[in-house]
Write a protein that holds these residues in place. Sequence first.
Motif, PDB file in Angstrom:
ATOM      1  N   ALA A  98       0.845  -1.208   0.000  1.00  0.00           N
ATOM      2  CA  ALA A  98       0.000   0.000   0.000  1.00  0.00           C
ATOM      3  C   ALA A  98       0.875   1.250   0.000  1.00  0.00           C
ATOM      4  N   VAL A  99       0.569   2.163  -0.898  1.00  0.00           N
ATOM      5  CA  VAL A  99       1.326   3.414  -1.032  1.00  0.00           C
ATOM      6  C   VAL A  99       0.768   4.437  -0.050  1.00  0.00           C
ATOM      7  N   ASP A 100       1.667   5.196   0.581  1.00  0.00           N
ATOM      8  CA  ASP A 100       1.251   6.218   1.543  1.00  0.00           C
ATOM      9  C   ASP A 100       0.428   7.307   0.850  1.00  0.00           C
ATOM     10  N   GLN A 101      -0.568   7.803   1.580  1.00  0.00           N
ATOM     11  CA  GLN A 101      -1.424   8.866   1.069  1.00  0.00           C
ATOM     12  C   GLN A 101      -1.394  10.049   2.031  1.00  0.00           C
ATOM     13  N   PHE A 102      -1.325  11.257   1.456  1.00  0.00           N
ATOM     14  CA  PHE A 102      -1.304  12.489   2.237  1.00  0.00           C
ATOM     15  C   PHE A 102      -2.681  13.157   2.134  1.00  0.00           C
ATOM     16  N   ALA A 103      -3.041  13.864   3.177  1.00  0.00           N
ATOM     17  CA  ALA A 103      -4.355  14.516   3.233  1.00  0.00           C
ATOM     18  C   ALA A 103      -4.194  16.027   3.362  1.00  0.00           C
ATOM     19  N   SER A 104      -5.012  16.747   2.621  1.00  0.00           N
ATOM     20  CA  SER A 104      -5.082  18.207   2.713  1.00  0.00           C
ATOM     21  C   SER A 104      -6.488  18.588   3.150  1.00  0.00           C
ATOM     22  N   HIS A 105      -6.576  19.495   4.099  1.00  0.00           N
ATOM     23  CA  HIS A 105      -7.864  19.900   4.653  1.00  0.00           C
ATOM     24  C   HIS A 105      -8.171  21.348   4.246  1.00  0.00           C
ATOM     25  N   VAL A 106      -9.423  21.602   3.953  1.00  0.00           N
ATOM     26  CA  VAL A 106      -9.885  22.943   3.613  1.00  0.00           C
ATOM     27  C   VAL A 106     -11.305  23.100   4.144  1.00  0.00           C
ATOM     28  N   GLY A 107     -11.627  24.303   4.588  1.00  0.00           N
ATOM     29  CA  GLY A 107     -12.973  24.572   5.102  1.00  0.00           C
ATOM     30  C   GLY A 107     -13.475  25.916   4.619  1.00  0.00           C
ATOM     31  N   PHE A 108     -14.738  25.986   4.283  1.00  0.00           N
ATOM     32  CA  PHE A 108     -15.301  27.239   3.792  1.00  0.00           C
ATOM     33  C   PHE A 108     -16.802  27.238   4.020  1.00  0.00           C
ATOM     34  N   THR A 109     -17.382  28.405   3.808  1.00  0.00           N
ATOM     35  CA  THR A 109     -18.831  28.566   3.902  1.00  0.00           C
ATOM     36  C   THR A 109     -19.239  29.710   3.002  1.00  0.00           C
ATOM     37  N   VAL A 110     -20.531  29.839   2.755  1.00  0.00           N
ATOM     38  CA  VAL A 110     -21.055  30.914   1.915  1.00  0.00           C
ATOM     39  C   VAL A 110     -21.577  32.010   2.818  1.00  0.00           C
ATOM     40  N   ARG A 111     -21.042  33.210   2.642  1.00  0.00           N
ATOM     41  CA  ARG A 111     -21.490  34.378   3.401  1.00  0.00           C
ATOM     42  C   ARG A 111     -22.355  35.247   2.510  1.00  0.00           C
ATOM     43  N   GLN A 112     -23.389  35.810   3.091  1.00  0.00           N
ATOM     44  CA  GLN A 112     -24.298  36.666   2.332  1.00  0.00           C
ATOM     45  C   GLN A 112     -24.285  38.051   2.945  1.00  0.00           C
ATOM     46  N   GLU A 113     -24.112  39.052   2.080  1.00  0.00           N
ATOM     47  CA  GLU A 113     -24.038  40.429   2.540  1.00  0.00           C
ATOM     48  C   GLU A 113     -25.399  40.887   3.037  1.00  0.00           C
ATOM     49  N   ASP A 114     -25.389  41.612   4.166  1.00  0.00           N
ATOM     50  CA  ASP A 114     -26.615  42.192   4.699  1.00  0.00           C
ATOM     51  C   ASP A 114     -26.897  43.482   3.957  1.00  0.00           C
ATOM     52  N   GLN A 115     -27.904  43.455   3.090  1.00  0.00           N
ATOM     53  CA  GLN A 115     -28.160  44.599   2.228  1.00  0.00           C
ATOM     54  C   GLN A 115     -29.106  45.622   2.845  1.00  0.00           C
ATOM     55  N   GLY A 116     -29.656  45.342   3.983  1.00  0.00           N
ATOM     56  CA  GLY A 116     -30.393  46.329   4.765  1.00  0.00           C
ATOM     57  C   GLY A 116     -31.501  47.019   4.007  1.00  0.00           C
ATOM     58  N   GLN A 117     -31.308  48.342   3.803  1.00  0.00           N
ATOM     59  CA  GLN A 117     -32.349  49.164   3.201  1.00  0.00           C
ATOM     60  C   GLN A 117     -32.637  48.760   1.773  1.00  0.00           C
ATOM     61  N   THR A 118     -31.615  48.270   1.067  1.00  0.00           N
ATOM     62  CA  THR A 118     -31.846  47.860  -0.321  1.00  0.00           C
ATOM     63  C   THR A 118     -32.838  46.720  -0.394  1.00  0.00           C
ATOM     64  N   GLN A 119     -32.658  45.710   0.482  1.00  0.00           N
ATOM     65  CA  GLN A 119     -33.595  44.585   0.486  1.00  0.00           C
ATOM     66  C   GLN A 119     -34.976  45.033   0.929  1.00  0.00           C
ATOM     67  N   ALA A 120     -35.031  45.984   1.883  1.00  0.00           N
ATOM     68  CA  ALA A 120     -36.332  46.477   2.325  1.00  0.00           C
ATOM     69  C   ALA A 120     -37.045  47.207   1.201  1.00  0.00           C
ATOM     70  N   LEU A 121     -36.277  47.939   0.379  1.00  0.00           N
ATOM     71  CA  LEU A 121     -36.885  48.645  -0.743  1.00  0.00           C
ATOM     72  C   LEU A 121     -37.348  47.680  -1.817  1.00  0.00           C
ATOM     73  N   LEU A 122     -36.560  46.639  -2.040  1.00  0.00           N
ATOM     74  CA  LEU A 122     -36.936  45.665  -3.059  1.00  0.00           C
ATOM     75  C   LEU A 122     -38.166  44.882  -2.662  1.00  0.00           C
ATOM     76  N   GLY A 123     -38.358  44.665  -1.369  1.00  0.00           N
ATOM     77  CA  GLY A 123     -39.544  43.959  -0.907  1.00  0.00           C
ATOM     78  C   GLY A 123     -39.600  42.545  -1.410  1.00  0.00           C
ATOM     79  N   GLY A 124     -40.751  42.188  -2.004  1.00  0.00           N
ATOM     80  CA  GLY A 124     -40.938  40.816  -2.456  1.00  0.00           C
ATOM     81  C   GLY A 124     -40.119  40.441  -3.661  1.00  0.00           C
TER      82      GLY A 124
END
Length: 358
Positions: free
Chosen positions: A18-44
């Motif tokens: 068996a050949v040795d195997q190396f592991a690489s780790h990475v972590g991430f997430t999706v962030r969403q900008e708080d648009q505040g008044q813009t989203q309130a103006l856009l409404g539905g």
Amino acid sequence: MIVLLPLAVIGWYTYVRAVDQFASHVGFTVRQEDQGQTQALLGGLAQLAGPTAAGGALDGDILNEFIRSQGLVARVDERLDLWSHYAAFHAIDPVFALRPGGTIEDLHAYWGRIVTIDYDQATGLIGLELRAFDADFAQSVARAVLDESQSLVNDLNAAARDDLVMAAEADVELGLARLKSAREALVNFRTRTQIVDPETDLEARMGVQTSLQQQLAQALVEYDLLVQSAGEQAPSVVQAERKIDVIRDRLADERQAFASDQSYVGVEGYPALIAEYESLTVDREYAEETYRAALAQLDAAKASAARQSRYLAAYALPTLAEAPIYPKRQQIMLVSLLFLCLGWALVVLIYYSIRDRG
């Protein structure tokens, strides 16, 4: 024979072949900008962007499925040539290496063996462990997955922006069509009746009749005074009589003209005419307000589209392993020993059961 011999073969393979195997780790997430008044103006309108705009949780679900997909495997293979790396040791280690000369489906199936995904649906955090026979290559694969995930988020962001702007533009077009229709209906009403404002026209006509009635009453009073003071044959009395006749004729003409206009506008006359005019005016004002609101929503949608509303945030960059951690030889040996012992016990039980019956 049942336990020790297979265990010895497994131990020889895992520690020698068996050949040795190396592991690489990475972590991430999706962030969403708080648009505040813009989203309130856009409404539905924000809801028209679909599930991809619902926040980090749904975006995390999409990324989780994307990392497991065949499409991502094809992109990473095109970028790094996965076949050359993972199939290079197949002659030495046919169990843990990739069999060369396969199809994209074979590579996709092997991808599930070298990629471990830890996805927390509550927080949207995604952790990945990617294995390779070389530490640098494992880190390169992790970077490629991170880059492709960022590209997917950018595509989702662009799709959400396009949907938002398209929905706002559709509302503007609908509002403009409604405003044109309301104004055309009001113009047709004025053309048909030849009246700009029925209320103003009615007030003007009633004002003329009221003024003539007041003048007639004043002229009658003056006539009575002249008759009492100068007699009926006096020139001033005759002049007063002529004035009274002229005012009466003029008042009769105004009433006749008003009556003919009443018959022209309809059986119900001015009340129905005013009601129709007010209805058309309300429709026009509502169409104007709707159109102005649609224009404001379009401006807000374009302003929102100019910004990056969601982005990929990496809380752990791809790591570079210093020592191999796969295959887990001790774990393989212990699990193999457990199952071999269970198999041996099963064979013994079957043997004694058959012997006792004989």
